[in-house]
Design a protein around this motif. Structure first.
Motif, short mmCIF file in Angstrom:
data_model
loop_
_atom_site.label_atom_id
_atom_site.label_comp_id
_atom_site.label_asym_id
_atom_site.label_seq_id
_atom_site.Cartn_x
_atom_site.Cartn_y
_atom_site.Cartn_z
N ALA A 83 8.36 -42.72 6.76
CA ALA A 83 9.31 -41.60 6.77
C ALA A 83 8.62 -40.25 6.77
N ARG A 84 7.37 -40.19 6.33
CA ARG A 84 6.64 -38.91 6.36
C ARG A 84 6.08 -38.60 7.75
N HIS A 85 6.04 -39.61 8.61
CA HIS A 85 5.43 -39.44 9.93
C HIS A 85 6.41 -39.60 11.09
N THR A 109 13.39 -33.78 2.35
CA THR A 109 12.22 -33.76 1.46
C THR A 109 12.10 -35.03 0.62
N MET A 110 13.03 -35.95 0.74
CA MET A 110 13.05 -37.12 -0.15
C MET A 110 11.76 -37.94 -0.09
N PRO A 111 11.14 -38.15 1.10
CA PRO A 111 9.89 -38.93 1.10
C PRO A 111 8.65 -38.10 0.80
N GLU A 118 8.09 -25.23 -3.23
CA GLU A 118 7.72 -25.66 -1.88
C GLU A 118 8.93 -26.13 -1.10
N ILE A 119 9.85 -26.81 -1.76
CA ILE A 119 11.08 -27.23 -1.10
C ILE A 119 11.85 -26.03 -0.57
N ASP A 120 11.99 -25.02 -1.41
CA ASP A 120 12.70 -23.81 -1.00
C ASP A 120 12.01 -23.13 0.18
N ARG A 121 10.69 -23.08 0.13
CA ARG A 121 9.94 -22.41 1.20
C ARG A 121 10.07 -23.17 2.52
N LEU A 157 12.96 -31.69 10.80
CA LEU A 157 11.74 -30.89 10.79
C LEU A 157 11.17 -30.77 9.38
N THR A 158 12.05 -30.65 8.39
CA THR A 158 11.61 -30.62 7.00
C THR A 158 10.93 -31.93 6.62
N GLN A 159 11.52 -33.03 7.03
CA GLN A 159 10.96 -34.35 6.74
C GLN A 159 9.54 -34.50 7.29
N LEU A 160 9.27 -33.89 8.44
CA LEU A 160 7.97 -34.02 9.10
C LEU A 160 6.97 -32.95 8.68
#
Length: 265
Positions: A83-85, A109-111, A118-121, A157-160
């Motif tokens: 999930a990160r890739h 951001t879950m994975p 950092e999440i906010d940024r 895009l956030t996930q990646l």
């Protein structure tokens, strides 16, 4: 028609076979997807494009065949690691909870391993990139179809954001609900991701949009590849007529070096 690209292979699919309701959706289908370029999957309705994407990402299983990411079988990846890739934007995303748009984007951001700061940024940056920052506190169910599509693109895009040098972005008809400007902005972002090293696969129906933003076009019909190459190679009028049943003429864009189609009927 085929063309060889020099980029490293991100996805390898070999001998994929799938039949549903007595219809062959993929017929001994093999393809390599390269990092660092946008690959557009094209073809008429029911050609097997979305089915291929679902098999490549592991959502569906073929009757036979193999899929590997970065020379590693898909079944050997831990789901949280993958999930990160691997980020996927499906045609339709069902979500009826009263989340704010920012909360939906934060699901990406879950994975990941991120602090609140950092999440906010990162979410602010991806929402700005997809032109939805002003929607941050809106309730997701109140959005239009195009706005929802852009919110989910920001989520992907956030996930990646921690994918590093192994990044795969799959987009299934990402422009279907978008206005003209956001169609181009979305595909420009996909192009930017590829320029940064990601393997980008996008299912499109608009051949002219695909020709403008994809380095490689793969035209599929009846579960088989009918054309595979650069836009200039793949957009052969005879192939388009055979696949879509419509006559076209191919022209050079007056400013940029890509072909565009006009109906010849």
């Amino acid at each position: 028609m085929t063309v060889t690209f020099s980029h490293s292979t991100a996805i390898t699919a070999r001998n994929l076979q799938l039949t549903l309701a007595n219809k062959v959706l993929l017929d001994n289908f093999s393809i390599d997807i390269k990092a660092g370029q946008v690959t557009a999957l094209l073809g008429p309705n029911g050609a097997g494009k979305s089915t291929l994407l679902k098999i490549l990402c592991g959502e569906m299983s073929p009757e036979s065949g193999e899929v590997a990411f970065f020379n590693r079988d898909i079944n050997d990846w831990q789901r949280a690691e993958l999930a990160r890739h691997l980020g996927i934007l499906p045609q339709h995303s069902s979500l009826s909870f009263g989340f704010t748009c920012k909360e939906v984007v934060e699901l990406g951001t879950m994975p990941l391993c991120l602090s609140r700061q950092e999440i906010d940024r990162i979410t602010s940056q991806t929402m700005a990139n997809t032109d939805v920052l002003e929607l941050a506190q809106r309730l997701y169910p109140t959005l239009s179809g195009g706005e929802k599509q852009r919110i989910h693109f920001a989520r992907v895009l956030t996930q990646l954001s921690q994918a590093d040098d192994k990044c795969i972005l799959m987009l299934d008809e990402p422009t279907s609900a978008l206005d003209l400007a956001h169609q181009h902005k979305t595909l420009q972002m996909a192009q930017t991701m590829a320029a940064q090293g990601a393997a980008v696969i996008v299912v499109l129906h608009d051949l002219n949009l695909a020709a403008q933003y994809a380095q490689r076009m793969v035209i599929i019909q009846h579960g088989k590849i009918q054309a595979d190459g650069t836009p200039w190679q793949a957009l052969d009028p005879a192939v388009i007529n055979a696949v879509y049943g419509w006559q076209v003429s191919v022209h050079a864009h007056p400013i940029h070096d890509y072909p565009f189609l006009l109906s010849a009927c």
